[in-house]
Design a protein around this motif. Sequence first.
Motif, PDB file in Angstrom:
ATOM      1  N   GLY A  76       0.826  -1.202   0.000  1.00 52.38           N
ATOM      2  CA  GLY A  76       0.000   0.000   0.000  1.00 52.38           C
ATOM      3  C   GLY A  76       0.854   1.242   0.000  1.00 52.38           C
ATOM      4  O   GLY A  76       2.055   1.196   0.297  1.00 52.38           O
ATOM      5  N   ILE A  77       0.219   2.361  -0.345  1.00 52.79           N
ATOM      6  CA  ILE A  77       0.899   3.664  -0.396  1.00 52.79           C
ATOM      7  C   ILE A  77      -0.011   4.687   0.261  1.00 52.79           C
ATOM      8  O   ILE A  77      -1.222   4.725  -0.006  1.00 52.79           O
ATOM      9  N   THR A  78       0.548   5.558   1.112  1.00 54.15           N
ATOM     10  CA  THR A  78      -0.230   6.665   1.657  1.00 54.15           C
ATOM     11  C   THR A  78       0.708   7.814   2.009  1.00 54.15           C
ATOM     12  O   THR A  78       1.909   7.753   1.789  1.00 54.15           O
ATOM     13  N   LEU A  91      -0.517   7.628  -7.477  1.00 51.86           N
ATOM     14  CA  LEU A  91       0.339   6.449  -7.364  1.00 51.86           C
ATOM     15  C   LEU A  91      -0.497   5.195  -7.118  1.00 51.86           C
ATOM     16  O   LEU A  91      -0.247   4.140  -7.712  1.00 51.86           O
ATOM     17  N   CYS A  92      -1.473   5.300  -6.234  1.00 48.43           N
ATOM     18  CA  CYS A  92      -2.344   4.148  -5.960  1.00 48.43           C
ATOM     19  C   CYS A  92      -3.072   3.720  -7.227  1.00 48.43           C
ATOM     20  O   CYS A  92      -3.182   2.518  -7.531  1.00 48.43           O
ATOM     21  N   ARG A  93      -3.555   4.705  -7.977  1.00 44.51           N
ATOM     22  CA  ARG A  93      -4.260   4.406  -9.220  1.00 44.51           C
ATOM     23  C   ARG A  93      -3.305   3.727 -10.214  1.00 44.51           C
ATOM     24  O   ARG A  93      -3.666   2.744 -10.878  1.00 44.51           O
ATOM     25  N   HIS A  94      -2.070   4.236 -10.312  1.00 43.77           N
ATOM     26  CA  HIS A  94      -1.092   3.690 -11.264  1.00 43.77           C
ATOM     27  C   HIS A  94      -0.753   2.233 -10.943  1.00 43.77           C
ATOM     28  O   HIS A  94      -0.643   1.405 -11.861  1.00 43.77           O
ATOM     29  N   PHE A  95      -0.599   1.917  -9.659  1.00 44.79           N
ATOM     30  CA  PHE A  95      -0.171   0.576  -9.271  1.00 44.79           C
ATOM     31  C   PHE A  95      -1.343  -0.345  -8.933  1.00 44.79           C
ATOM     32  O   PHE A  95      -1.131  -1.484  -8.502  1.00 44.79           O
ATOM     33  N   GLY A  96      -2.561   0.137  -9.135  1.00 42.73           N
ATOM     34  CA  GLY A  96      -3.731  -0.695  -8.871  1.00 42.73           C
ATOM     35  C   GLY A  96      -3.923  -1.017  -7.400  1.00 42.73           C
ATOM     36  O   GLY A  96      -4.414  -2.095  -7.045  1.00 42.73           O
ATOM     37  N   LEU A  97      -3.540  -0.080  -6.533  1.00 46.36           N
ATOM     38  CA  LEU A  97      -3.653  -0.269  -5.090  1.00 46.36           C
ATOM     39  C   LEU A  97      -4.863   0.485  -4.543  1.00 46.36           C
ATOM     40  O   LEU A  97      -5.310   1.475  -5.136  1.00 46.36           O
ATOM     41  N   TRP A 258     -13.945   7.455   0.176  1.00 53.86           N
ATOM     42  CA  TRP A 258     -12.955   6.411   0.422  1.00 53.86           C
ATOM     43  C   TRP A 258     -12.032   6.901   1.530  1.00 53.86           C
ATOM     44  O   TRP A 258     -11.450   7.990   1.444  1.00 53.86           O
ATOM     45  N   GLY A 259     -11.887   6.134   2.559  1.00 50.95           N
ATOM     46  CA  GLY A 259     -10.879   6.441   3.572  1.00 50.95           C
ATOM     47  C   GLY A 259     -11.201   7.648   4.427  1.00 50.95           C
ATOM     48  O   GLY A 259     -12.363   7.997   4.642  1.00 50.95           O
ATOM     49  N   PRO A 260     -10.151   8.308   4.924  1.00 53.74           N
ATOM     50  CA  PRO A 260     -10.338   9.361   5.922  1.00 53.74           C
ATOM     51  C   PRO A 260     -10.711  10.708   5.318  1.00 53.74           C
ATOM     52  O   PRO A 260     -10.368  11.028   4.183  1.00 53.74           O
ATOM     53  N   ALA A 261     -11.413  11.499   6.121  1.00 54.03           N
ATOM     54  CA  ALA A 261     -11.693  12.900   5.793  1.00 54.03           C
ATOM     55  C   ALA A 261     -11.840  13.654   7.098  1.00 54.03           C
ATOM     56  O   ALA A 261     -12.158  13.077   8.145  1.00 54.03           O
ATOM     57  N   ASN A 262     -11.607  14.945   7.023  1.00 60.45           N
ATOM     58  CA  ASN A 262     -11.705  15.818   8.182  1.00 60.45           C
ATOM     59  C   ASN A 262     -12.385  17.102   7.727  1.00 60.45           C
ATOM     60  O   ASN A 262     -11.931  17.744   6.776  1.00 60.45           O
ATOM     61  N   ALA A 306      -5.661   0.900   3.231  1.00 59.96           N
ATOM     62  CA  ALA A 306      -4.707   1.171   2.147  1.00 59.96           C
ATOM     63  C   ALA A 306      -4.043  -0.097   1.615  1.00 59.96           C
ATOM     64  O   ALA A 306      -3.482  -0.089   0.519  1.00 59.96           O
ATOM     65  N   ILE A 307      -4.101  -1.198   2.379  1.00 60.07           N
ATOM     66  CA  ILE A 307      -3.519  -2.449   1.895  1.00 60.07           C
ATOM     67  C   ILE A 307      -4.609  -3.467   1.541  1.00 60.07           C
ATOM     68  O   ILE A 307      -4.324  -4.644   1.305  1.00 60.07           O
ATOM     69  N   GLY A 308      -5.864  -2.982   1.522  1.00 63.33           N
ATOM     70  CA  GLY A 308      -6.957  -3.842   1.093  1.00 63.33           C
ATOM     71  C   GLY A 308      -7.504  -4.769   2.150  1.00 63.33           C
ATOM     72  O   GLY A 308      -8.235  -5.711   1.840  1.00 63.33           O
ATOM     73  N   HIS A 309      -7.197  -4.504   3.429  1.00 62.29           N
ATOM     74  CA  HIS A 309      -7.724  -5.317   4.514  1.00 62.29           C
ATOM     75  C   HIS A 309      -9.026  -4.726   5.053  1.00 62.29           C
ATOM     76  O   HIS A 309      -9.306  -3.542   4.877  1.00 62.29           O
ATOM     77  N   GLU A 310      -9.777  -5.524   5.751  1.00 57.41           N
ATOM     78  CA  GLU A 310     -11.018  -5.037   6.358  1.00 57.41           C
ATOM     79  C   GLU A 310     -10.684  -4.242   7.608  1.00 57.41           C
ATOM     80  O   GLU A 310      -9.867  -4.654   8.422  1.00 57.41           O
TER      81      GLU A 310
END
Length: 406
Positions: A76-78, A91-97, A258-262, A306-310
């Motif tokens: 994963g990448i963040t 980067l996530c889009r490019h590497f299919g993550l 998707w993911g975090p927001a503030n 980010a690594i596809g886990h629940e």
Amino acid sequence: MTKRRAFILIEGHRSGPLYAQAAQRLGLYPITLSSDPSRHGYIAAEGLHAICIDTSNLDALIHECSQLHAIHGIAGITGGLDSVYLTVAKLCRHFGLPGPAPFPIEQCYDKFSQRQLLAQAGIPVPAHRIATSAADIESSAAEIGLPVILKPAAGSGSWGVRLCRNVDELAEHTNHLLEGGHLWRSPPRVLVEEFAQGPQYYSDIMGNEVIEICAIDFGPLPHFVVRQVICPALLTTDQHKKISDLSLDCLRAIGLGWGPANIEFRWTKRGPVVIEVNPRLSGVPDPQLIHLACGVDLITEHTKLAIGHEWNLRKTRSQTAAARMLVADRDGVLNWIHGVANATELPGIKEVKIFVTPNTVIVRKGDDRDFMGYVIAASPNPAQSEEILRRAVELIAWSITPDSIA
């Protein structure tokens, strides 16, 4: 022995150690890509792997990550900084993550576009104009009416943000922004905004779930330097519902989810008004406050996502956590900070963190760069947490000697 896959952190910042620790707990190998790894002291202190690279160069990052993927396999990448989060998405889009969609992130980081999208969706935002010259700023302020807030249309951490209460302050800050006082990454675009007055709150979100709502107190105007944060905020059931509902409305309007927001709000005479939508986690000490208050570890759960886990967003406790930022009171050279050990030993104190060392040159900017550290307390109720925090902060003292360099 199973080889650990890499978890890539683009730039470290103050949340970097928490992400590295979360990755290690999940059996991953954290690697930080940074334009200057020496800025992130925890990397050397904890013996972590870092690579020096221009993190503003997407092609260079793709090349480096491709090599790392061939060696380790990237799980994963963040990244925690506004300046790199769009790059993280690409980067996530490019590497299919797993990762956020780039376009909503881009919309978010243009504060004018963000406000336009929110307003079109019927979400209350301050009156605002975009300006590219001193004449534009002056006419926009006249249309909105003083006081107004001037801020760069792109940026974070309150960099370049100031309340202008009269024409002199307006002229002074206009000159600062347009005549070399502020570092622009692109041609100057200034947001001229109504000063929405009232208590300030922010909601922490993961996916489409509001985890907590916190209250913020700022230091003296005209700057917006955070002084204290209380989690959760003392709100009525109706106030909590309105802020929660509005938070989810913001996500839908911008295309996040998707993911975090503030999301930051002011509670004004007309109810909650959205000040800013940030498509990432708040920086420290916010994740620690959330964890102490309700038991949800936002950093770990974001890393899992980010690594596809629940992930697991179930709340396991209910208490009040509070943080006080330690802010320099003058410019000069820091001689010493005393009392940290005594403050740390107080019952109810969960963390005392100092960012600076003796002989550091202190030059206050009126933004989050003024933070010298923070203190975190937690207890069963708000009054007790604030009292613990007050006692701890009173034990901490420092000496700053005026210096011509500063």
